[in-house]
Scaffold this motif. Structure first.
Motif, mmCIF file in Angstrom:
data_model
loop_
_atom_site.group_PDB
_atom_site.id
_atom_site.type_symbol
_atom_site.label_atom_id
_atom_site.label_comp_id
_atom_site.label_asym_id
_atom_site.label_seq_id
_atom_site.Cartn_x
_atom_site.Cartn_y
_atom_site.Cartn_z
ATOM 1 N N ALA A 184 -6.162 6.110 1.907
ATOM 2 C CA ALA A 184 -5.365 7.147 1.303
ATOM 3 C C ALA A 184 -4.524 6.761 -0.015
ATOM 4 O O ALA A 184 -4.755 7.433 -1.176
ATOM 5 C CB ALA A 184 -5.436 8.326 1.260
ATOM 6 N N ASP A 185 -3.778 6.711 0.730
ATOM 7 C CA ASP A 185 -1.857 6.355 -0.238
ATOM 8 C C ASP A 185 -1.988 4.438 -0.911
ATOM 9 O O ASP A 185 -0.907 4.384 -1.645
ATOM 10 C CB ASP A 185 -0.775 6.833 0.471
ATOM 11 C CG ASP A 185 -0.128 5.995 1.264
ATOM 12 O OD1 ASP A 185 -1.680 4.920 1.609
ATOM 13 O OD2 ASP A 185 0.987 5.863 1.738
ATOM 14 N N ALA A 186 -3.104 4.284 -1.366
ATOM 15 C CA ALA A 186 -2.661 2.355 -1.475
ATOM 16 C C ALA A 186 -2.786 2.625 -3.049
ATOM 17 O O ALA A 186 -3.370 3.429 -3.977
ATOM 18 C CB ALA A 186 -4.574 1.652 -1.058
ATOM 19 N N ASP A 187 -1.872 1.540 -3.379
ATOM 20 C CA ASP A 187 -1.886 1.610 -5.156
ATOM 21 C C ASP A 187 -3.224 1.312 -5.360
ATOM 22 O O ASP A 187 -3.609 -0.544 -5.335
ATOM 23 C CB ASP A 187 -0.523 0.012 -5.054
ATOM 24 C CG ASP A 187 0.119 0.417 -6.531
ATOM 25 O OD1 ASP A 187 -1.345 0.892 -7.315
ATOM 26 O OD2 ASP A 187 1.354 -0.712 -6.824
ATOM 27 N N PRO A 188 -3.946 1.472 -6.425
ATOM 28 C CA PRO A 188 -4.830 1.045 -6.923
ATOM 29 C C PRO A 188 -4.227 -0.439 -7.985
ATOM 30 O O PRO A 188 -5.694 -0.729 -8.358
ATOM 31 C CB PRO A 188 -5.384 2.217 -8.124
ATOM 32 C CG PRO A 188 -3.937 2.954 -7.979
ATOM 33 C CD PRO A 188 -3.220 3.071 -6.743
ATOM 34 N N LEU A 189 -3.202 -0.198 -7.921
ATOM 35 C CA LEU A 189 -3.188 -1.791 -8.736
ATOM 36 C C LEU A 189 -2.375 -2.562 -8.472
ATOM 37 O O LEU A 189 -2.448 -3.939 -8.981
ATOM 38 C CB LEU A 189 -2.379 -0.967 -10.357
ATOM 39 C CG LEU A 189 -2.548 0.063 -11.231
ATOM 40 C CD1 LEU A 189 -0.979 0.050 -11.770
ATOM 41 C CD2 LEU A 189 -3.644 -0.623 -11.565
ATOM 42 N N ASP A 190 -2.437 -2.616 -6.708
ATOM 43 C CA ASP A 190 -2.484 -3.918 -6.170
ATOM 44 C C ASP A 190 -3.516 -4.021 -5.115
ATOM 45 O O ASP A 190 -3.842 -3.169 -4.385
ATOM 46 C CB ASP A 190 -1.242 -3.208 -5.316
ATOM 47 C CG ASP A 190 -0.556 -4.398 -4.290
ATOM 48 O OD1 ASP A 190 -1.013 -5.702 -4.194
ATOM 49 O OD2 ASP A 190 0.941 -4.476 -4.091
ATOM 50 N N MET A 191 -4.149 -5.496 -5.151
ATOM 51 C CA MET A 191 -5.442 -5.045 -4.363
ATOM 52 C C MET A 191 -4.876 -5.686 -2.809
ATOM 53 O O MET A 191 -5.880 -5.147 -2.391
ATOM 54 C CB MET A 191 -5.432 -6.983 -5.612
ATOM 55 C CG MET A 191 -7.326 -6.752 -4.848
ATOM 56 S SD MET A 191 -8.486 -6.451 -4.642
ATOM 57 C CE MET A 191 -8.912 -5.881 -6.081
ATOM 58 N N LYS A 192 -3.107 -6.407 -2.932
ATOM 59 C CA LYS A 192 -3.527 -6.304 -1.608
ATOM 60 C C LYS A 192 -3.291 -5.196 -0.701
ATOM 61 O O LYS A 192 -3.751 -5.035 0.155
ATOM 62 C CB LYS A 192 -2.051 -7.329 -1.737
ATOM 63 C CG LYS A 192 -1.666 -7.363 -0.316
ATOM 64 C CD LYS A 192 -0.402 -8.246 0.180
ATOM 65 C CE LYS A 192 -0.302 -8.244 1.374
ATOM 66 N NZ LYS A 192 1.496 -9.904 1.343
ATOM 67 N N ASP A 193 -3.082 -4.306 -1.415
ATOM 68 C CA ASP A 193 -2.373 -2.765 -0.782
ATOM 69 C C ASP A 193 -3.803 -2.194 -0.933
ATOM 70 O O ASP A 193 -4.142 -1.316 0.397
ATOM 71 C CB ASP A 193 -1.677 -2.022 -1.739
ATOM 72 C CG ASP A 193 -0.990 -1.502 -1.345
ATOM 73 O OD1 ASP A 193 -1.047 -0.692 0.219
ATOM 74 O OD2 ASP A 193 -1.240 -0.240 -1.564
ATOM 75 N N MET A 194 -5.444 -2.793 -1.567
ATOM 76 C CA MET A 194 -6.081 -2.075 -1.584
ATOM 77 C C MET A 194 -7.079 -2.502 -0.122
ATOM 78 O O MET A 194 -7.256 -1.411 0.555
ATOM 79 C CB MET A 194 -6.970 -1.926 -2.634
ATOM 80 C CG MET A 194 -6.250 -0.637 -3.849
ATOM 81 S SD MET A 194 -7.836 -0.086 -4.784
ATOM 82 C CE MET A 194 -8.080 -1.966 -5.493
#
Length: 210
Positions: A184-194
């Motif tokens: 839920a707290d993933a960075d929407p600008l970081d595909m790896k994080d998402m």
């Protein structure tokens, strides 16, 4: 942010989450005592999570998916809803925090018309039903409409049930319904994080009644 339109058919890298899909049923959803509402529930609960394939490991993925029935489900305009059980399996030795779920179809699912589908989700087998915001887009958008965040314990599982129906004036449609599990707290600008959760799906068709 853009992604390959084949996102729904590809395993997406996920921090150890495995998503399984099992038999779709018409009518009354699964009940608390197992098989009364959904004949496949008890069997599904006992199914082991599949191992990652060699291709998954080569691509750096941490997710595997399996669907039954493999041909997907069909909903009828104004007809009874169909249900699908989804199991998330954490294959890592650490807890995955705040894993939320979202649902997505491609924009041309119904020939570039609104698909007019209603999607609901509950914790199986007897949780309360909650509406799901169905995302209609080609780009991989796991955070859009994501809800129901819960921690997934190390090597733990979570089973949810989806209920899908089509409005009386729903157009014919055919495509892939993607189910995403995302932090839920993933960075929407970081595909790896998402890609810190998981992704799977199944074919979904809207067709006139027989």
């Amino acid at each position: 942010m853009h992604a390959d339109r084949r996102w729904a058919r590809s395993a997406v890298a996920a921090a150890g989450a495995v998503i399984l899909f099992t038999t779709a049923c018409e009518g009354t959803p699964a009940s608390a005592d197992g098989d009364k509402g959904n004949p496949g529930f008890a069997a599904f609960q006992g199914k082991p999570c599949p191992e990652l394939t060699a291709a998954d490991r080569t691509n750096g993925y941490l997710i595997s998916t399996v669907a039954d029935p493999r041909e997907g489900i069909t909903v009828r305009p104004g007809g009874e809803p169909r249900t699908v059980l989804v199991k998330l399996c954490n294959t890592t030795g650490r807890a995955l925090r705040d894993i939320a779920l979202s649902a997505q179809v491609e924009w041309n699912h119904a020939g570039e018309r609104p698909p007019k589908l209603t999607v609901e989700r509950r914790e199986a087998p007897d949780g309360d039903w909650h509406p799901v915001d169905l995302v209609v887009a080609n780009d991989y958008q796991p955070l859009t409409g994501a809800s129901g965040a819960r921690d997934l314990p190390a090597h733990g599982t979570r089973t949810v049930e989806y209920r899908i129906s089509a409005a009386e004036d729903a157009p014919e449609g055919r495509g892939w319904l993607g189910i995403h599990a995302v932090r839920a707290d993933a960075d929407p600008l970081d595909m790896k994080d998402m890609r810190g959760g998981g992704s799977g799906g199944f074919p979904l068709t809207t067709a006139p009644g027989e």
